[in-house]
Design a protein around this motif. Sequence first.
Motif, PDB file in Angstrom:
ATOM      1  N   LEU A  52       0.905  -1.156   0.009  1.00  0.00           N
ATOM      2  CA  LEU A  52       0.122   0.184   0.180  1.00  0.00           C
ATOM      3  C   LEU A  52       0.824   1.568   0.185  1.00  0.00           C
ATOM      4  O   LEU A  52       1.962   1.349   0.934  1.00  0.00           O
ATOM      5  CB  LEU A  52      -0.834  -0.028   1.368  1.00  0.00           C
ATOM      6  CG  LEU A  52      -1.982  -1.009   1.307  1.00  0.00           C
ATOM      7  CD1 LEU A  52      -2.322  -1.237   2.579  1.00  0.00           C
ATOM      8  CD2 LEU A  52      -3.139  -0.527   0.488  1.00  0.00           C
ATOM      9  N   TYR A  53       0.376   2.151  -0.764  1.00  0.00           N
ATOM     10  CA  TYR A  53       1.019   3.500  -0.841  1.00  0.00           C
ATOM     11  C   TYR A  53      -0.014   4.582  -0.905  1.00  0.00           C
ATOM     12  O   TYR A  53      -1.117   4.397  -1.307  1.00  0.00           O
ATOM     13  CB  TYR A  53       2.019   3.573  -1.884  1.00  0.00           C
ATOM     14  CG  TYR A  53       1.547   3.993  -3.291  1.00  0.00           C
ATOM     15  CD1 TYR A  53       1.592   4.994  -3.754  1.00  0.00           C
ATOM     16  CD2 TYR A  53       0.897   2.844  -4.089  1.00  0.00           C
ATOM     17  CE1 TYR A  53       1.237   5.319  -4.907  1.00  0.00           C
ATOM     18  CE2 TYR A  53       0.409   3.042  -5.151  1.00  0.00           C
ATOM     19  CZ  TYR A  53       0.609   4.459  -5.735  1.00  0.00           C
ATOM     20  OH  TYR A  53       0.205   4.816  -7.009  1.00  0.00           O
ATOM     21  N   LYS A  55      -6.497   4.666  -1.864  1.00  0.00           N
ATOM     22  CA  LYS A  55      -7.669   5.041  -2.052  1.00  0.00           C
ATOM     23  C   LYS A  55      -8.384   3.667  -3.088  1.00  0.00           C
ATOM     24  O   LYS A  55      -9.560   3.581  -2.983  1.00  0.00           O
ATOM     25  CB  LYS A  55      -7.836   6.206  -2.786  1.00  0.00           C
ATOM     26  CG  LYS A  55      -9.415   6.804  -3.006  1.00  0.00           C
ATOM     27  CD  LYS A  55      -9.433   8.282  -3.227  1.00  0.00           C
ATOM     28  CE  LYS A  55     -10.613   8.750  -3.641  1.00  0.00           C
ATOM     29  NZ  LYS A  55     -11.003  10.334  -4.126  1.00  0.00           N
ATOM     30  N   ASP A  56      -7.554   3.382  -3.848  1.00  0.00           N
ATOM     31  CA  ASP A  56      -8.214   2.118  -4.863  1.00  0.00           C
ATOM     32  C   ASP A  56      -8.507   0.837  -3.784  1.00  0.00           C
ATOM     33  O   ASP A  56      -9.313   0.248  -3.890  1.00  0.00           O
ATOM     34  CB  ASP A  56      -7.044   1.659  -5.761  1.00  0.00           C
ATOM     35  CG  ASP A  56      -6.817   2.783  -6.828  1.00  0.00           C
ATOM     36  OD1 ASP A  56      -7.698   3.564  -7.036  1.00  0.00           O
ATOM     37  OD2 ASP A  56      -5.846   2.610  -7.537  1.00  0.00           O
ATOM     38  N   LEU A  97     -13.086  -3.569 -10.196  1.00  0.00           N
ATOM     39  CA  LEU A  97     -12.201  -2.991  -9.526  1.00  0.00           C
ATOM     40  C   LEU A  97     -11.098  -2.113 -10.658  1.00  0.00           C
ATOM     41  O   LEU A  97     -10.994  -2.570 -11.476  1.00  0.00           O
ATOM     42  CB  LEU A  97     -11.156  -3.692  -8.636  1.00  0.00           C
ATOM     43  CG  LEU A  97     -11.812  -4.523  -7.576  1.00  0.00           C
ATOM     44  CD1 LEU A  97     -10.795  -5.416  -6.769  1.00  0.00           C
ATOM     45  CD2 LEU A  97     -12.854  -3.585  -6.595  1.00  0.00           C
ATOM     46  N   LEU A  98     -10.913  -1.131 -10.090  1.00  0.00           N
ATOM     47  CA  LEU A  98     -10.002  -0.049 -11.070  1.00  0.00           C
ATOM     48  C   LEU A  98      -8.828   0.250 -10.193  1.00  0.00           C
ATOM     49  O   LEU A  98      -8.902   0.635  -9.121  1.00  0.00           O
ATOM     50  CB  LEU A  98     -10.973   1.162 -11.444  1.00  0.00           C
ATOM     51  CG  LEU A  98     -12.045   0.974 -12.201  1.00  0.00           C
ATOM     52  CD1 LEU A  98     -12.832   2.193 -12.411  1.00  0.00           C
ATOM     53  CD2 LEU A  98     -11.793   0.364 -13.507  1.00  0.00           C
ATOM     54  N   TYR A  99      -7.730   0.436 -11.025  1.00  0.00           N
ATOM     55  CA  TYR A  99      -6.788   0.848 -10.375  1.00  0.00           C
ATOM     56  C   TYR A  99      -5.805   2.293 -10.900  1.00  0.00           C
ATOM     57  O   TYR A  99      -5.802   2.391 -12.083  1.00  0.00           O
ATOM     58  CB  TYR A  99      -5.505  -0.177 -10.420  1.00  0.00           C
ATOM     59  CG  TYR A  99      -5.784  -1.411  -9.603  1.00  0.00           C
ATOM     60  CD1 TYR A  99      -5.849  -1.470  -8.187  1.00  0.00           C
ATOM     61  CD2 TYR A  99      -6.495  -2.518 -10.368  1.00  0.00           C
ATOM     62  CE1 TYR A  99      -6.158  -2.402  -7.452  1.00  0.00           C
ATOM     63  CE2 TYR A  99      -6.853  -3.535  -9.642  1.00  0.00           C
ATOM     64  CZ  TYR A  99      -6.879  -3.460  -8.292  1.00  0.00           C
ATOM     65  OH  TYR A  99      -7.067  -4.745  -7.529  1.00  0.00           O
ATOM     66  N   THR A 100      -5.656   3.221 -10.098  1.00  0.00           N
ATOM     67  CA  THR A 100      -4.699   4.383 -10.354  1.00  0.00           C
ATOM     68  C   THR A 100      -3.744   4.193 -10.979  1.00  0.00           C
ATOM     69  O   THR A 100      -2.960   3.571 -10.706  1.00  0.00           O
ATOM     70  CB  THR A 100      -4.996   5.434  -9.041  1.00  0.00           C
ATOM     71  OG1 THR A 100      -6.264   5.443  -8.450  1.00  0.00           O
ATOM     72  CG2 THR A 100      -4.377   6.666  -9.576  1.00  0.00           C
ATOM     73  N   ASP A 101      -3.588   4.840 -12.223  1.00  0.00           N
ATOM     74  CA  ASP A 101      -2.145   4.904 -12.792  1.00  0.00           C
ATOM     75  C   ASP A 101      -1.171   5.234 -11.852  1.00  0.00           C
ATOM     76  O   ASP A 101      -1.285   6.033 -10.862  1.00  0.00           O
ATOM     77  CB  ASP A 101      -2.195   5.789 -13.920  1.00  0.00           C
ATOM     78  CG  ASP A 101      -0.705   5.621 -14.561  1.00  0.00           C
ATOM     79  OD1 ASP A 101      -0.663   4.686 -15.385  1.00  0.00           O
ATOM     80  OD2 ASP A 101       0.020   6.503 -14.659  1.00  0.00           O
ATOM     81  N   CYS A 127      -3.771  -5.288  -6.327  1.00  0.00           N
ATOM     82  CA  CYS A 127      -2.703  -4.908  -6.780  1.00  0.00           C
ATOM     83  C   CYS A 127      -2.815  -4.188  -8.054  1.00  0.00           C
ATOM     84  O   CYS A 127      -3.734  -4.217  -8.941  1.00  0.00           O
ATOM     85  CB  CYS A 127      -1.620  -6.007  -6.916  1.00  0.00           C
ATOM     86  SG  CYS A 127      -1.972  -7.300  -7.796  1.00  0.00           S
ATOM     87  N   GLN A 128      -2.043  -3.036  -8.187  1.00  0.00           N
ATOM     88  CA  GLN A 128      -2.087  -2.282  -9.535  1.00  0.00           C
ATOM     89  C   GLN A 128      -1.386  -3.095 -10.864  1.00  0.00           C
ATOM     90  O   GLN A 128      -0.777  -4.155 -10.520  1.00  0.00           O
ATOM     91  CB  GLN A 128      -1.242  -0.906  -9.301  1.00  0.00           C
ATOM     92  CG  GLN A 128       0.157  -1.086  -9.291  1.00  0.00           C
ATOM     93  CD  GLN A 128       0.853   0.354  -9.002  1.00  0.00           C
ATOM     94  OE1 GLN A 128       0.359   0.913  -8.632  1.00  0.00           O
ATOM     95  NE2 GLN A 128       2.234   0.308  -9.459  1.00  0.00           N
ATOM     96  N   ASP A 129      -1.917  -2.615 -11.953  1.00  0.00           N
ATOM     97  CA  ASP A 129      -1.273  -3.406 -13.116  1.00  0.00           C
ATOM     98  C   ASP A 129       0.267  -3.347 -13.156  1.00  0.00           C
ATOM     99  O   ASP A 129       0.687  -4.300 -13.681  1.00  0.00           O
ATOM    100  CB  ASP A 129      -2.051  -2.684 -14.348  1.00  0.00           C
ATOM    101  CG  ASP A 129      -3.512  -2.932 -14.131  1.00  0.00           C
ATOM    102  OD1 ASP A 129      -4.142  -3.899 -13.632  1.00  0.00           O
ATOM    103  OD2 ASP A 129      -4.286  -2.130 -14.639  1.00  0.00           O
ATOM    104  N   GLN A 130       0.662  -2.181 -12.689  1.00  0.00           N
ATOM    105  CA  GLN A 130       2.094  -2.096 -13.013  1.00  0.00           C
ATOM    106  C   GLN A 130       3.027  -2.911 -12.269  1.00  0.00           C
ATOM    107  O   GLN A 130       2.984  -2.921 -11.049  1.00  0.00           O
ATOM    108  CB  GLN A 130       2.539  -0.695 -13.079  1.00  0.00           C
ATOM    109  CG  GLN A 130       1.990   0.463 -14.042  1.00  0.00           C
ATOM    110  CD  GLN A 130       0.830   0.982 -13.464  1.00  0.00           C
ATOM    111  OE1 GLN A 130       0.036   0.602 -12.768  1.00  0.00           O
ATOM    112  NE2 GLN A 130       0.529   2.472 -13.628  1.00  0.00           N
TER     113      GLN A 130
END
Length: 302
Positions: free
Chosen positions: A152-153, A191-192, A280-284, A214-217
């Motif tokens: 988490l960040y 926030k995601d 679910l959506l992830y912030t770039d 977890c984000q995509d990157q």
Amino acid sequence: MKLLVIGGSYFYGRVFVMEAVQEHQVTVWNRGTYSMEEFGVRQIKGDRHERTAVCDEDFDAVIDFCAYAPGDVSKTLENMTGQIGQYVLISTVDVYEREPGVLKREETPLEKRILAGEAGAYIAGKAALEQEIREVCEKREIPCTVLRPAILYGPYNYAPRESVYIRMLLANHALPRFTDADGQFQFVYVKDAAQAILKCLGNAKAYGQAYNLCQDQILTYDDFFSMLKTVAQPEDLANLMEVPLTVEEAASQGVPVPFPATAAETHLCDNDKGKRELGLLYTDFEEGMKRTYRAFRNVFVE
């Protein structure tokens, strides 16, 4: 919905409460180290293992941020005599078996070994709690959901992770450059992760399920430091020094290495299930780091 948040005054929990209170009735049950009442929630001070007035109430959902050791969930539910519509446990992607090179999906077996150190105890506790919540909730006929966030960040992060390097950049005008770090890792913007909980509440698709967050990157230390320089303000980068260090040299000099630094430490996860079933959506990552850098810069720069 009427929500009970156990914990909820630190990083992830705090952000979730700030999001949830916009559309739900929120009660926070914790030891009261930090007040949450300014956000318009009811705060009940007490130990989760002891009965309080809140234990007799009905709740549409319980969101548990601070279950760490076996017995935390079972004892809490033993004390709670009211009706509970759903129990959401915050776990971690670290619960999966340590098998390098295998992309961890929600059906991947959990780690059964007791690994060394505090991290090992934390992982063992979360893995045991995932089993515990399913057994206890089944007996009470309470639908349960498990969420497994990656690293988490974001703003409010009290853990010495991204903020350590932001402070280093601002105060020392320097950043390390790890010459032998070949580890990879995944972040999730806080926030995601908070929105993921909201998407699970009262959602029958999430009952009895676990989801990776977890984000995509997929990142390396080089990616992370490059992004930090991308989001920094131009004046912050004036005279910036990059100090080459091996991971071993960094550890010996007290330079933080908070993310996986080696291929052996790398454990990557798949996020498709949550996107497919919950939307679910992830912030770039660049946008998330812009917000994070701005928030911590306001703290570190007078």
